[in-house]
Design a protein around this motif. Structure first.
Motif, PDB file in Angstrom:
ATOM      1  N   ASN A  34      49.302  54.947  39.841  1.00  0.00           N
ATOM      2  CA  ASN A  34      48.062  55.300  39.135  1.00  0.00           C
ATOM      3  C   ASN A  34      47.522  54.189  38.241  1.00  0.00           C
ATOM      4  O   ASN A  34      46.307  54.069  38.066  1.00  0.00           O
ATOM      5  CB  ASN A  34      48.291  56.560  38.293  1.00  0.00           C
ATOM      6  N   TYR A  35      48.394  53.373  37.687  1.00  0.00           N
ATOM      7  CA  TYR A  35      47.944  52.425  36.665  1.00  0.00           C
ATOM      8  C   TYR A  35      48.203  50.956  37.001  1.00  0.00           C
ATOM      9  O   TYR A  35      47.779  50.095  36.242  1.00  0.00           O
ATOM     10  CB  TYR A  35      48.625  52.746  35.328  1.00  0.00           C
TER      11      TYR A  35
ATOM     12  N   ASP B 181      54.938  57.223  39.917  1.00  0.00           N
ATOM     13  CA  ASP B 181      53.593  57.708  39.576  1.00  0.00           C
ATOM     14  C   ASP B 181      52.855  56.721  38.673  1.00  0.00           C
ATOM     15  O   ASP B 181      51.638  56.504  38.819  1.00  0.00           O
ATOM     16  CB  ASP B 181      53.711  59.064  38.882  1.00  0.00           C
TER      17      ASP B 181
END
Length: 365
Positions: free
Chosen positions: A89-90, A85
């Motif tokens: 996302n980053y 995740d």
């Protein structure tokens, strides 16, 4: 079902655990051994003192106990969900972000798959044991396609010390590995083989030339080569294969298309062949060196003759010049003496002429 298949199946189950995996392999192998009614063939060993995650494997040296703690988790080979995740996302790197998105989608599909699609999930799931089995199958395919040599490692002592050899331990390992039996069998078998044509081509030079009638018929030619090969081997193996008791064992056996040799028989022929080539090479070298020495001797002789001719020519020219110089000196001395003599005679003649002239002038007056 094998251990790897059972482990992969346990990884697919929603509530798969290490204890369940151990229970399944023990139950399966116990049932298989009971059906075969042979407890000696039991590979997975179950003991009362084992923990729920422990099982034993019967090796040739004895039973070894294994601990299956976290084996299901390790076999899944899954990255932590938080890491996936976080990268999705980053992460600013497009390549890394796309790869983790694909990994996240594949994990979601695997989590939402139903039990009815268990076979599909099993085929799509990649586990550590599955990768190991596929890599092992690829390795075995390469080994089958190639010629391999296996190396058997023997532990010299149980204490794992340098420079120490335990004879009983090493003998037991060799016997358990089957090497002693393999050596004994190899002595009584025919491990080497050659075709009749190869035998005649390789070893016919070791005996007298064979005058055989080569016909156009292939069957007659094949029979002729076979008979010729047997005659070659009978002559080359005279006195070979006699043991200490005087028993003679035929060192070869003739088949339909090949000749099979006992252990050491083909090496005996190869040693004779190498010896023949060594002797022949020595004769060729001797002849070549003799010719080369004669050529060197002839060249040196011509060179020495030319050198002697040049030296003698120079020496003769020096003597000739000395003699010529001496002759010139003698000639100059003789000519000088004769010239002086002629000059003195000329002076006397001129004086007498002058006297006669003066006297005749006086008489005429």
């Amino acid at each position: 079902m094998g251990v790897i298949d059972t482990l992969n199946d346990e990884c697919i189950r929603p509530n798969g655990s290490d204890a369940s995996f151990v229970y399944k392999i023990k139950a399966y192998h116990n049932n298989a051994s009971n059906n075969n009614s042979d407890m000696n063939n039991l590979v997975i060993v179950s003991e009362k003192l084992h923990l729920p995650v422990q099982f034993g494997v019967k090796h040739f040296i004895g039973t070894v106990t294994y601990d299956a703690t976290k084996i299901v988790e390790v076999n899944n080979d899954l990255l932590p969900k938080d890491l996936i995740d976080l990268c999705v996302n980053y992460c600013t790197n497009k390549i890394v972000n796309n790869e983790f998105k694909k990994l996240q989608q594949s994990r979601l599909k695997a989590e939402h798959s139903k039990v009815t699609n268990r076979r599909l999930t099993k085929s799509n799931t990649k586990t550590v044991a599955g990768k190991f089995r596929s890599q092992l199958a690829t390795l075995m395919m390469k080994i089958v396609e190639s010629k391999t040599r296996y190396i058997r490692c023997i532990r010299p002592n149980k204490e794992m010390q340098l420079g120490l050899l335990d004879h009983s331990c090493t003998t037991r390992q060799l016997s358990s590995a089957g090497l002693v039996t393999a050596i004994a069998i190899s002595r009584e078998t025919f491990p080497d083989r050659l075709e009749y044509k190869n035998v005649t081509e390789r070893f016919s030079i070791l005996i007298a030339p064979h005058e055989s009638s080569i016909t156009a018929n292939g069957t007659a030619l094949e029979k002729n080569i076979r008979i010729w090969a047997e005659q070659i081997l009978e002559e080359l193996f005279i006195g070979f294969g006699v043991d200490a008791l005087g028993t003679i064992k035929r060192p070869y056996a003739c088949g339909k298309t090949r000749i099979y040799f006992r252990t050491g028989a083909l090496e005996h022929l190869e040693v004779k062949r190498e010896h023949y080539y060594g002797v022949t090479a020595t004769i060729i070298q001797r002849y070549f060196r003799c010719k080369l020495s004669k050529l060197n001797y002839a060249c040196k002789k011509i060179f020495c003759s030319l050198l002697q001719a040049t030296f003698r020519s120079s020496y003769a020219r020096g003597i000739y010049r000395e003699k010529l110089y001496s002759i010139v000196i003698i000639q100059s001395g003789v000519r000088s003496w004769s010239g002086k003599k002629y000059y003195s005679q000329s002076r006397l003649h001129n004086a007498s002429v002058k006297i006669q002239t003066a006297y005749r002038c006086q008489v005429c007056k």
